[in-house]
Each structure stands twice: as structure tokens, then as C-alpha cells.
Motif scaffolding. Sequence first.
Motif, mmCIF file in Angstrom:
data_model
loop_
_atom_site.group_PDB
_atom_site.id
_atom_site.type_symbol
_atom_site.label_atom_id
_atom_site.label_comp_id
_atom_site.label_asym_id
_atom_site.label_seq_id
_atom_site.Cartn_x
_atom_site.Cartn_y
_atom_site.Cartn_z
ATOM 1 N N ASN A 188 0.818 -1.207 0.000
ATOM 2 C CA ASN A 188 0.000 0.000 0.000
ATOM 3 C C ASN A 188 0.857 1.265 0.000
ATOM 4 O O ASN A 188 0.545 2.218 -0.709
ATOM 5 C CB ASN A 188 -0.969 0.001 1.180
ATOM 6 N N TRP A 232 3.807 1.638 -1.258
ATOM 7 C CA TRP A 232 4.434 1.782 -2.576
ATOM 8 C C TRP A 232 3.405 1.850 -3.710
ATOM 9 O O TRP A 232 3.763 1.871 -4.871
ATOM 10 C CB TRP A 232 5.436 0.658 -2.818
ATOM 11 N N GLY A 233 2.113 1.871 -3.372
ATOM 12 C CA GLY A 233 1.069 2.011 -4.374
ATOM 13 C C GLY A 233 0.824 0.760 -5.207
ATOM 14 O O GLY A 233 0.406 0.840 -6.364
ATOM 15 N N LYS A 234 1.067 -0.391 -4.624
ATOM 16 C CA LYS A 234 0.862 -1.670 -5.313
ATOM 17 C C LYS A 234 -0.355 -2.379 -4.727
ATOM 18 O O LYS A 234 -0.853 -2.015 -3.668
ATOM 19 C CB LYS A 234 2.104 -2.566 -5.153
ATOM 20 N N ASN A 235 -0.824 -3.432 -5.405
ATOM 21 C CA ASN A 235 -1.967 -4.169 -4.856
ATOM 22 C C ASN A 235 -1.530 -5.011 -3.655
ATOM 23 O O ASN A 235 -0.344 -5.271 -3.462
ATOM 24 C CB ASN A 235 -2.669 -5.012 -5.932
ATOM 25 N N PRO A 278 8.385 6.072 -0.402
ATOM 26 C CA PRO A 278 7.523 7.230 -0.642
ATOM 27 C C PRO A 278 7.268 8.071 0.609
ATOM 28 O O PRO A 278 6.962 9.245 0.506
ATOM 29 C CB PRO A 278 6.203 6.622 -1.138
#
Length: 71
Positions: free
Chosen positions: A19, A21-24, A67
Amino acid sequence: MDRIDLNSPDIMDAREAANIWGKNDSYVRTFYKQNPDKFPDGSIRKFGRAWVVTTEGMEAITGIKDPRKNN
């Protein structure tokens, strides 16, 4: 043996890391199953049913710096 600080924000479960790193949610587990050699030694481990990964591991597999530290 070095002391490990389990309160460190550089240690997280796989879902939290994905989450950040913006991944599923299944990104870390899936990536590990397909490319276990891409994780630096000691940067990922399974405890029971939970996967724990470090910031170093996430940066290695995504190519993206933490991030949370872009401020």
C-alpha cells in the motif's frame, strides 16, 4: 548479534508495504514467489502466515525509494 528494533518504520507487513508503494495487496507475495532472488538477503521473511519485508527489500523490487521519505 545486532539488536533489531521491531518498532522501526523500516519493517512492515507485506500488505502495508504494498500500500505504501502504491501496489496491490498481494504484490510482495506474488513478486517473491516469482523472483525470490531479487530481494536482498534478510529483507523478507515469512512468520507463520504473515510476510514481513523491509524498506530495503521494497526499494530493491520496485526501484522506488520509500515514498514516506519524499518530504
